[in-house]
Scaffold this active site. Structure first.
Site, PDB file in Angstrom:
ATOM      1  N   CYS A 155      -9.076 -17.648 -31.275  1.00  0.00           N
ATOM      2  CA  CYS A 155      -9.414 -16.415 -31.966  1.00  0.00           C
ATOM      3  C   CYS A 155      -8.874 -16.387 -33.390  1.00  0.00           C
ATOM      4  CB  CYS A 155      -8.879 -15.209 -31.200  1.00  0.00           C
ATOM      5  SG  CYS A 155      -7.097 -15.264 -30.904  1.00  0.00           S
ATOM      6  N   CYS A 212       4.612 -18.007 -33.087  1.00  0.00           N
ATOM      7  CA  CYS A 212       5.529 -19.117 -32.809  1.00  0.00           C
ATOM      8  C   CYS A 212       5.421 -19.548 -31.360  1.00  0.00           C
ATOM      9  CB  CYS A 212       6.960 -18.725 -33.153  1.00  0.00           C
ATOM     10  SG  CYS A 212       7.713 -17.553 -31.997  1.00  0.00           S
ATOM     11  N   HIS A 260     -20.645 -10.211  13.680  1.00  0.00           N
ATOM     12  CA  HIS A 260     -20.916  -8.936  14.352  1.00  0.00           C
ATOM     13  C   HIS A 260     -22.369  -8.484  14.255  1.00  0.00           C
ATOM     14  CE1 HIS A 260     -21.001  -7.296  10.318  1.00  0.00           C
ATOM     15  NE2 HIS A 260     -19.782  -7.762  10.097  1.00  0.00           N
ATOM     16  N   CYS A 267      -0.360  25.249  20.168  1.00  0.00           N
ATOM     17  CA  CYS A 267       0.597  26.355  20.140  1.00  0.00           C
ATOM     18  C   CYS A 267       0.567  27.011  18.764  1.00  0.00           C
ATOM     19  CB  CYS A 267       1.998  25.830  20.445  1.00  0.00           C
ATOM     20  SG  CYS A 267       3.313  27.047  20.185  1.00  0.00           S
ATOM     21  N   CYS A 290      -3.510  31.141  35.405  1.00  0.00           N
ATOM     22  CA  CYS A 290      -3.239  32.269  34.531  1.00  0.00           C
ATOM     23  C   CYS A 290      -3.496  31.888  33.079  1.00  0.00           C
ATOM     24  CB  CYS A 290      -1.786  32.716  34.698  1.00  0.00           C
ATOM     25  SG  CYS A 290      -1.351  34.128  33.655  1.00  0.00           S
TER      26      CYS A 290
END
Length: 552
Positions: A144, A149, A255, A287, A300
């Site tokens: 590029c 260094c 599968h 509950c 009951c």
């Protein structure tokens, strides 16, 4: 129906039809009749590739890009890694967007620059990273054009390699996304840490497998060290050289006719005990204080949680502990609530539906395991038949029948998870009307039932003690097993056609592509000798060793 499959015909017509079916499906005699190795009618296109062959395969793809674009090897590798080693994709982008855009997207910089490291050694260059001056031969310029260094470059490369980013190490310059020259990386790192440079090389080689959508590691446990490459369709099922058959798309067990998503959801559903939760939802109440599920063990409707909180079983609201003649003191919940009844009924139906499909899935799984024991019995029967003075010595019909049995049982097994999701509300709720769903479900279940019936007939026929039969009876059972094998193969193909054309096809569901039906089963890998060309072979298997480091 009888005429279609050969039952109820005269003996001559029966034999002619059976022979035609036998030839049409490509049944061949196994090379060794005592081995249940399936069918060996054509050479395998799966190849086991050793270390040198894997490198040759990588070189072949690199050479194609280098020749077309007139690039150096490291630039070609950068392009292929960016496009997941899909050379065709590189060429397509090149044609559609041009060379400059192709290079820019992949971070390739092809700039003619003078290498400052070869300049006058007395000249000084300032490094913009550490802000110190260095002789030109102590600096490196990347493609590029940015120069720093060698010490800063080396530290940068070491950090990236240790972070596992060595396949695409970018330039250190601000907002520069160019990929660094791998030769420069190798030289600088090896000067300080040769082992880390070897690790960098392994990462580059590993990228051919890790970044290539057409190459995957075999998912065997413990790992066999093999990788598998397919040339055309990634939605397929393959068999590694170690013997493991798996779905190439998702690396799960083979599968089909389940799609990958269906299979993932099915495995999750079976593992997370979701139906236990459904049972709790149907048979317990939570509950209102501690929110734990409570089961009623008496008549009951005033129940008490283990935390001490009393509540009404009918509505779930907290109450006191006192009764009166009409019910629970200071509590009324006698008004009818349709939504609660509907919720309970839907939960029960969902549980029953899941139980229906799971029980059949489990039953065929158990049958498949039990039929493994049949394999040894059939081998003894074949030995007994071969030892007799029969007119026909060929016993391949036994091994071929057993192979067709297990292959078809495997398909039937996975057809139940497919049906569970295909005709449920999890995936296709808004894709089909109720009437369309009913029609398609009836069509599928009819074919599924025909396949199941013939599989059971084939299984019972193979269980018969035909080794002790007189010769005329042996010939009769032989023709029956050959015919059932051909019919079962045909029904498997029809089931796949139904799924492709009648069920999934009209929905255009790209996420539910299934592996195509192969009459001869999953293709096996064979040894590859000599050099390798990426254009030859459909499936390639690379034996790399359990550790990727063994490749280098």
């Amino acid at each position: 129906m009888a005429d279609d499959y050969g039952y109820g015909s005269s003996d001559d017509e029966f034999c002619d039809r059976v022979c035609d079916d036998y030839d049409d499906v490509g049944f061949q005699e196994p090379e060794d009749e005592t081995e249940f190795s399936g069918f060996n009618g054509e050479a395998s296109s799966c190849k086991v590739i050793r270390k040198e062959s894997l490198l040759a395969a990588q070189k072949d793809d690199l050479q194609r890009v280098m020749d077309l674009l007139s690039l150096k090897e490291h630039h070609a590798r950068t392009l292929l890694i960016h496009y997941r080693w899909d050379a065709d994709k590189v060429f397509m982008v090149f044609v559609e967007k041009g060379k400059e855009q192709l290079y820019a997207e992949a971070g390739v910089s092809v700039v003619e620059t003078n290498n400052l490291s070869s300049s006058n050694v007395s000249s000084k260059i300032s490094c913009e990273i550490c802000f110190e001056e260095f002789p030109a031969n102590k600096t490196t310029t990347m493609d590029c054009g940015h120069c720093f260094c060698n010490e800063c470059w080396t530290e940068h490369f070491i950090v990236k390699i240790n972070e596992g980013q060595s396949r695409r190490i970018t330039c250190m310059a601000h907002k520069c996304y160019s990929i660094c020259n791998e030769e420069n990386i190798r030289n600088l790192v090896s000067a300080r840490d040769p082992q880390l440079a070897e690790k960098f090389d392994r990462f580059l080689l590993e990228s051919y497998i890790e970044d290539n959508k057409k190459v995957k590691w075999c998912p065997s446990v413990p790992h066999c060290g093999n990788a598998v490459r397919v040339e055309d369709d990634e939605y397929c099922e393959v068999e590694c050289a170690c013997g493991l058959q798996f779905c190439f798309s998702c690396s799960s067990e083979a599968h089909s006719p389940c799609s990958c998503l269906m299979w993932e959801l099915w495995v999750r559903k079976c593992k997370d005990e979701s139906e236990t939760v459904n049972w709790i939802t149907v048979n317990t109440k939570y509950c209102p204080k501690c929110h734990k599920p409570v089961d009623k063990n008496g008549g009951c409707n005033l129940v008490r949680c283990i935390c001490g909180q009393p509540f009404c079983w009918l509505c779930g609201r907290p109450t006191g502990t006192q009764h009166n003649w009409n019910g629970i003191a200071n509590h009324e919940c006698g008004r009818y609530k349709e939504e609660r009844v509907q919720e309970t009924e839907l939960a029960r139906k969902a549980l029953w539906r899941y139980t229906h499909y799971f029980n059949r899935y489990k039953a065929h799984m158990d049958s498949l395991k039990a039929e493994e024991k049949l394999k040894e019995k059939l081998r003894h029967k074949m030995d007994a038949l071969e030892s007799r003075e029969l007119e026909t010595k060929d016993c391949s019909w036994v091994s071929n029948g057993f192979y067709r049995l297990t292959r078809s049982r495997h398909i039937l097994l996975y057809s139940y998870p497919f049906a569970y999701f295909m005709f449920g509300e999890e995936l296709f709720k808004n894709e089909m009307s109720k009437q369309e769903q009913t029609i398609k479900q009836n069509l599928f279940e009819d074919q599924q039932q025909q396949l199941e019936t013939n599989i059971e007939r084939l299984s019972m026929s193979l269980e018969e003690p035909f080794a002790d039969y007189p010769e005329d009876k042996v010939l009769e059972i032989r023709m029956k097993i050959i015919n059932l094998s051909a019919v079962t193969d045909n029904l498997c193909r029809k089931l796949y056609d139904c799924i492709d054309n009648e069920l999934l096809g009209p929905l255009q569901q790209a996420t539910h592509i299934i592996a195509p039906y192969r009459s001869n089963g999953v293709e096996r890998a064979s040894e590859l000798s000599g050099s390798f060309s990426a254009k030859t072979g459909n499936i390639l298997v690379a034996e790399t060793g359990a550790n990727i480091g063994s490749l280098c």
